[in-house]
Design a protein around this motif. Structure first.
Motif, PDB file in Angstrom:
ATOM      1  N   GLU A   1       0.623  -1.207  -0.028  1.00 27.91           N
ATOM      2  CA  GLU A   1       0.136  -0.072   0.070  1.00 27.91           C
ATOM      3  C   GLU A   1       0.832   1.138  -0.122  1.00 27.91           C
ATOM      4  O   GLU A   1       0.662   2.311  -0.424  1.00 27.91           O
ATOM      5  CB  GLU A   1      -1.077  -0.012   1.288  1.00 27.91           C
ATOM      6  N   THR A   2       1.875   1.261   0.620  1.00 31.10           N
ATOM      7  CA  THR A   2       3.050   2.194   0.638  1.00 31.10           C
ATOM      8  C   THR A   2       3.569   2.382  -0.559  1.00 31.10           C
ATOM      9  O   THR A   2       3.793   3.407  -1.244  1.00 31.10           O
ATOM     10  CB  THR A   2       4.042   2.163   1.884  1.00 31.10           C
ATOM     11  N   TYR A   3       4.106   1.381  -1.298  1.00 35.51           N
ATOM     12  CA  TYR A   3       4.931   1.203  -2.203  1.00 35.51           C
ATOM     13  C   TYR A   3       4.128   1.616  -3.663  1.00 35.51           C
ATOM     14  O   TYR A   3       5.007   2.354  -4.825  1.00 35.51           O
ATOM     15  CB  TYR A   3       5.595  -0.190  -2.755  1.00 35.51           C
ATOM     16  N   ILE A   4       2.956   1.265  -3.668  1.00 34.67           N
ATOM     17  CA  ILE A   4       2.113   1.699  -4.946  1.00 34.67           C
ATOM     18  C   ILE A   4       2.227   3.301  -5.064  1.00 34.67           C
ATOM     19  O   ILE A   4       2.004   3.530  -6.296  1.00 34.67           O
ATOM     20  CB  ILE A   4       0.951   0.797  -4.914  1.00 34.67           C
ATOM     21  N   LYS A   5       2.029   3.901  -3.859  1.00 37.67           N
ATOM     22  CA  LYS A   5       1.902   5.253  -4.229  1.00 37.67           C
ATOM     23  C   LYS A   5       3.221   5.852  -4.445  1.00 37.67           C
ATOM     24  O   LYS A   5       3.355   7.005  -5.086  1.00 37.67           O
ATOM     25  CB  LYS A   5       1.634   5.772  -2.623  1.00 37.67           C
ATOM     26  N   ILE A   6       4.002   5.389  -3.921  1.00 34.56           N
ATOM     27  CA  ILE A   6       5.637   5.962  -4.148  1.00 34.56           C
ATOM     28  C   ILE A   6       6.192   5.447  -5.668  1.00 34.56           C
ATOM     29  O   ILE A   6       6.663   6.478  -6.270  1.00 34.56           O
ATOM     30  CB  ILE A   6       6.910   5.609  -3.087  1.00 34.56           C
ATOM     31  N   PHE A   7       6.064   4.362  -5.899  1.00 35.81           N
ATOM     32  CA  PHE A   7       6.651   4.034  -7.150  1.00 35.81           C
ATOM     33  C   PHE A   7       5.820   3.725  -8.467  1.00 35.81           C
ATOM     34  O   PHE A   7       6.672   3.279  -9.360  1.00 35.81           O
ATOM     35  CB  PHE A   7       7.365   2.400  -6.768  1.00 35.81           C
ATOM     36  N   THR A   8       4.694   3.832  -8.377  1.00 35.32           N
ATOM     37  CA  THR A   8       4.004   3.885  -9.567  1.00 35.32           C
ATOM     38  C   THR A   8       3.473   5.631 -10.070  1.00 35.32           C
ATOM     39  O   THR A   8       3.425   6.191  -9.110  1.00 35.32           O
ATOM     40  CB  THR A   8       2.751   3.072  -9.692  1.00 35.32           C
ATOM     41  N   LEU A   9       2.905   5.770 -11.321  1.00 34.56           N
ATOM     42  CA  LEU A   9       2.366   6.715 -11.610  1.00 34.56           C
ATOM     43  C   LEU A   9       0.714   6.993 -11.491  1.00 34.56           C
ATOM     44  O   LEU A   9       0.246   7.773 -12.106  1.00 34.56           O
ATOM     45  CB  LEU A   9       2.910   7.183 -13.027  1.00 34.56           C
ATOM     46  N   ASN A  10       0.066   5.640 -10.746  1.00 35.79           N
ATOM     47  CA  ASN A  10      -1.255   5.636 -10.840  1.00 35.79           C
ATOM     48  C   ASN A  10      -1.846   6.707 -10.146  1.00 35.79           C
ATOM     49  O   ASN A  10      -1.167   7.171  -9.177  1.00 35.79           O
ATOM     50  CB  ASN A  10      -1.776   4.242 -10.083  1.00 35.79           C
ATOM     51  N   LYS A  11      -2.862   7.287 -10.301  1.00 33.98           N
ATOM     52  CA  LYS A  11      -3.718   8.327  -9.746  1.00 33.98           C
ATOM     53  C   LYS A  11      -4.245   7.964  -8.387  1.00 33.98           C
ATOM     54  O   LYS A  11      -4.381   6.777  -8.268  1.00 33.98           O
ATOM     55  CB  LYS A  11      -4.705   8.808 -10.761  1.00 33.98           C
ATOM     56  N   LYS A  12      -4.357   8.834  -7.817  1.00 34.32           N
ATOM     57  CA  LYS A  12      -4.837   8.820  -6.177  1.00 34.32           C
ATOM     58  C   LYS A  12      -6.386   7.943  -6.152  1.00 34.32           C
ATOM     59  O   LYS A  12      -6.257   6.760  -5.566  1.00 34.32           O
ATOM     60  CB  LYS A  12      -5.284  10.191  -5.606  1.00 34.32           C
ATOM     61  N   ALA A  13      -7.057   8.210  -7.342  1.00 38.64           N
ATOM     62  CA  ALA A  13      -8.343   7.568  -7.194  1.00 38.64           C
ATOM     63  C   ALA A  13      -8.292   6.132  -7.614  1.00 38.64           C
ATOM     64  O   ALA A  13      -9.020   5.188  -7.079  1.00 38.64           O
ATOM     65  CB  ALA A  13      -9.360   8.124  -8.164  1.00 38.64           C
ATOM     66  N   GLU A  14      -7.355   5.840  -8.746  1.00 38.90           N
ATOM     67  CA  GLU A  14      -7.088   4.440  -9.083  1.00 38.90           C
ATOM     68  C   GLU A  14      -6.530   3.674  -7.773  1.00 38.90           C
ATOM     69  O   GLU A  14      -6.843   2.372  -7.464  1.00 38.90           O
ATOM     70  CB  GLU A  14      -5.886   4.442  -9.892  1.00 38.90           C
ATOM     71  N   ILE A  15      -5.480   4.179  -7.244  1.00 43.12           N
ATOM     72  CA  ILE A  15      -5.024   3.486  -5.793  1.00 43.12           C
ATOM     73  C   ILE A  15      -5.885   3.307  -4.862  1.00 43.12           C
ATOM     74  O   ILE A  15      -6.004   2.188  -4.323  1.00 43.12           O
ATOM     75  CB  ILE A  15      -3.602   4.308  -5.622  1.00 43.12           C
ATOM     76  N   GLU A  16      -6.472   4.215  -4.692  1.00 44.23           N
ATOM     77  CA  GLU A  16      -7.636   4.113  -3.326  1.00 44.23           C
ATOM     78  C   GLU A  16      -8.710   2.877  -4.027  1.00 44.23           C
ATOM     79  O   GLU A  16      -9.199   2.155  -2.963  1.00 44.23           O
ATOM     80  CB  GLU A  16      -8.404   5.215  -3.222  1.00 44.23           C
ATOM     81  N   ALA A  17      -9.059   2.836  -5.001  1.00 47.32           N
ATOM     82  CA  ALA A  17     -10.015   1.859  -5.419  1.00 47.32           C
ATOM     83  C   ALA A  17      -9.130   0.382  -5.312  1.00 47.32           C
ATOM     84  O   ALA A  17      -9.913  -0.541  -5.021  1.00 47.32           O
ATOM     85  CB  ALA A  17     -10.615   2.074  -7.079  1.00 47.32           C
ATOM     86  N   LEU A  18      -7.957   0.461  -5.905  1.00 46.18           N
ATOM     87  CA  LEU A  18      -7.085  -0.864  -5.692  1.00 46.18           C
ATOM     88  C   LEU A  18      -7.013  -1.212  -4.210  1.00 46.18           C
ATOM     89  O   LEU A  18      -7.185  -2.554  -4.041  1.00 46.18           O
ATOM     90  CB  LEU A  18      -5.763  -0.714  -6.424  1.00 46.18           C
ATOM     91  N   VAL A  19      -6.820  -0.347  -3.598  1.00 49.73           N
ATOM     92  CA  VAL A  19      -6.511  -0.649  -2.014  1.00 49.73           C
ATOM     93  C   VAL A  19      -7.997  -1.207  -1.447  1.00 49.73           C
ATOM     94  O   VAL A  19      -8.099  -2.166  -0.626  1.00 49.73           O
ATOM     95  CB  VAL A  19      -6.174   0.616  -1.241  1.00 49.73           C
ATOM     96  N   ALA A  20      -9.192  -0.768  -1.862  1.00 52.17           N
ATOM     97  CA  ALA A  20     -10.450  -1.338  -1.394  1.00 52.17           C
ATOM     98  C   ALA A  20     -10.430  -2.719  -1.946  1.00 52.17           C
ATOM     99  O   ALA A  20     -11.031  -3.405  -0.997  1.00 52.17           O
ATOM    100  CB  ALA A  20     -11.477  -0.252  -1.801  1.00 52.17           C
ATOM    101  N   GLU A  21     -10.143  -2.899  -3.136  1.00 53.47           N
ATOM    102  CA  GLU A  21     -10.450  -4.233  -3.763  1.00 53.47           C
ATOM    103  C   GLU A  21      -9.483  -5.139  -3.115  1.00 53.47           C
ATOM    104  O   GLU A  21      -9.893  -6.063  -2.711  1.00 53.47           O
ATOM    105  CB  GLU A  21     -10.116  -4.093  -5.140  1.00 53.47           C
ATOM    106  N   HIS A  22      -8.357  -4.888  -2.874  1.00 52.81           N
ATOM    107  CA  HIS A  22      -7.380  -5.748  -2.083  1.00 52.81           C
ATOM    108  C   HIS A  22      -8.046  -6.002  -0.698  1.00 52.81           C
ATOM    109  O   HIS A  22      -7.758  -7.205  -0.343  1.00 52.81           O
ATOM    110  CB  HIS A  22      -5.843  -4.979  -1.950  1.00 52.81           C
ATOM    111  N   SER A  23      -8.345  -5.194   0.115  1.00 49.01           N
ATOM    112  CA  SER A  23      -8.806  -5.265   1.319  1.00 49.01           C
ATOM    113  C   SER A  23     -10.025  -6.336   1.297  1.00 49.01           C
ATOM    114  O   SER A  23     -10.309  -7.003   2.552  1.00 49.01           O
ATOM    115  CB  SER A  23      -9.362  -3.923   2.101  1.00 49.01           C
ATOM    116  N   ALA A  24     -10.945  -6.182   0.399  1.00 48.53           N
ATOM    117  CA  ALA A  24     -12.178  -7.033   0.310  1.00 48.53           C
ATOM    118  C   ALA A  24     -11.663  -8.576   0.087  1.00 48.53           C
ATOM    119  O   ALA A  24     -12.101  -9.483   0.496  1.00 48.53           O
ATOM    120  CB  ALA A  24     -13.223  -6.625  -0.466  1.00 48.53           C
TER     121      ALA A  24
END
Length: 424
Positions: free
Chosen positions: A261-284
């Motif tokens: 969750e930390t690395y995907i913010k730092i090392f990718t160019l994904n937008k904030k909304a994309e990352i938040e959606a991915l984190v939610a999917e992962h948590s589920a």
């Protein structure tokens, strides 16, 4: 989103000198980060700084990567417990060329006014005599000021050479030179570089009554407190010759949930909304490891290539699958590259002439098991496979069992893989 806003939401910003934000809001700013040329490849530990320059450029500013041909001859004491070996000029030039090639994969060097630039501080230090340096630079920074720096204080008890002590003056002059000659107003770096960076702003102020600014990013650590960018096999490099695309992919794939969750913010160019959606999917559905897979796929593609990613995914599926026939789809080089050096055991080819028994193979000529008793116990528990097939104490292995005539794939339990390699 501005450069600072980008760093903040990604959790990258650590410290910033007053006035820096106002400077960045006025228009295009030239800023630089220094890279230490101690190897011919950057490692994933350098990636946070590469990404900082990338975000800086995407925000409309001009990124400059300083490769330290001169400072590499001195050695940065920051975060070091002992003095490093100094590098000769030929080695440094080879390292600089390798790092330059990697930086060119991330930054845009052909986009007009804010095109990226690479500079080498050896260019302005090679003609600078020692007497000129201590007269024109050394007199502006007091010894008391230099002794107060954490990078110096932490080393004084065990001793520190004058060479390393002078490092902050050399780095400070880099900033002064770029400020004076190229209009560079900002130096960035990891939080351990704050002392060296502000020495540069202080030199600019004292020598020319000028003003310059500083910004540092968080040092990346794993959630368990261990050092980021290292495995039992050593550093994770960006050069495929040093770290295979498979190992590189596995490094990110094996990140913990918190780290991913930390690395995907730092090392990718994904937008904030994309990352938040991915984190939610992962948590589920955390067992699907969607976060780790997205991280590993993104960064492996950008550092290596789409083809390298596909091959890494295929190698992963084959290595952790159940069919040895699938394993034969890999080349001999890919097989060996899938293992860290610590998991490869070289044995004499003659061992297989009359058939090698498993105890000899796993506990005597290799140290896959620490003792014969441990090997026997695991084999009897049906916990050991060779070439994807469970073995017994009566099993024998001949040259015909060797993949490519030189490899045996050993599996201990569910996730521990080793490679036995003959010396032919």
């Amino acid at each position: 989103m501005s450069f600072l806003e980008e760093l903040k939401w990604r959790g990258m910003l650590h410290d910033i000198m007053p006035g820096t934000e106002e400077l960045l809001n006025k228009g295009m700013v030239k800023g630089y980060i220094g890279f230490d040329p101690t190897a011919d490849s950057l490692g994933v530990g350098n990636m946070a700084q590469v990404m900082t320059l990338l975000h800086f450029q995407k925000a409309g500013h001009k990124p400059i990567a300083l490769v330290g041909g001169a400072t590499g001859m001195v050695g940065d004491p920051s975060g070091k417990s002992a003095e490093r070996n100094l590098l000769d000029e030929e080695t440094l030039n080879n390292n600089l060329a390798g790092q330059r090639k990697q930086l060119e994969k991330f930054l845009d060097f052909n986009c007009g006014e804010n095109s990226a630039q690479i500079v080498n501080n050896y260019d302005w230090f090679k003609g600078f005599s020692f007497l000129e340096f201590i007269r024109d630079v050394g007199k502006h920074i007091s010894v008391n000021y230099m002794l107060a720096k954490d990078s110096v204080k932490s080393r004084l008890e065990n001793g520190m050479s004058f060479t390393e002590f002078s490092y902050q003056l050399v780095q400070g002059y880099d900033f002064y030179y770029l400020w004076k000659n190229d209009g560079v107003m900002l130096q960035m770096g990891g939080s351990d570089q704050w002392g060296n960076i502000v020495t540069g702003t202080e030199l600019i102020r004292r020598k020319d009554a000028g003003e310059a600014f500083a910004l540092t990013t968080q040092l990346i650590k794993k959630s368990d407190g261990t050092k980021f960018g290292k495995t039992e096999g050593g550093n994770i490099w960006l050069d495929a010759k040093r770290t295979s695309p498979y190992k590189f992919y596995q490094f990110w794939l094996n990140a913990s949930d918190a780290d991913a969750e930390t690395y995907i913010k730092i090392f990718t160019l994904n937008k904030k909304a994309e990352i938040e959606a991915l984190v939610a999917e992962h948590s589920a559905e955390p067992h699907l490891r969607k976060l780790q897979k997205a991280l590993a796929e993104d960064i492996t593609t950008r550092v290596h290539s789409k083809n390298d990613l596909e091959r890494a995914i295929e190698t992963t599926a084959i290595l952790f699958g159940s069919s040895f026939d699938d394993f034969k789809k890999l080349s001999a080089e890919e097989v060996e590259a899938a293992f860290d050096e610590t998991d490869i055991f070289t044995v004499d080819n003659n061992l297989f002439t009359d058939g090698a028994d498993p105890i000899t193979l796993l506990a005597e000529v290799s140290s896959i098991f620490p003792s014969k008793g441990e090997a026997k116990k695991n084999i009897q528990a049906n916990a050991v496979s060779v070439n994807k097939a469970k073995i017994t104490l009566e099993s024998k292995f001949s040259a015909t069992d060797l993949l490519f005539g030189k490899f045996l794939l050993i599996q201990k339990g569910k996730k521990n893989y080793y490679l036995i390699k003959t010396n032919n």
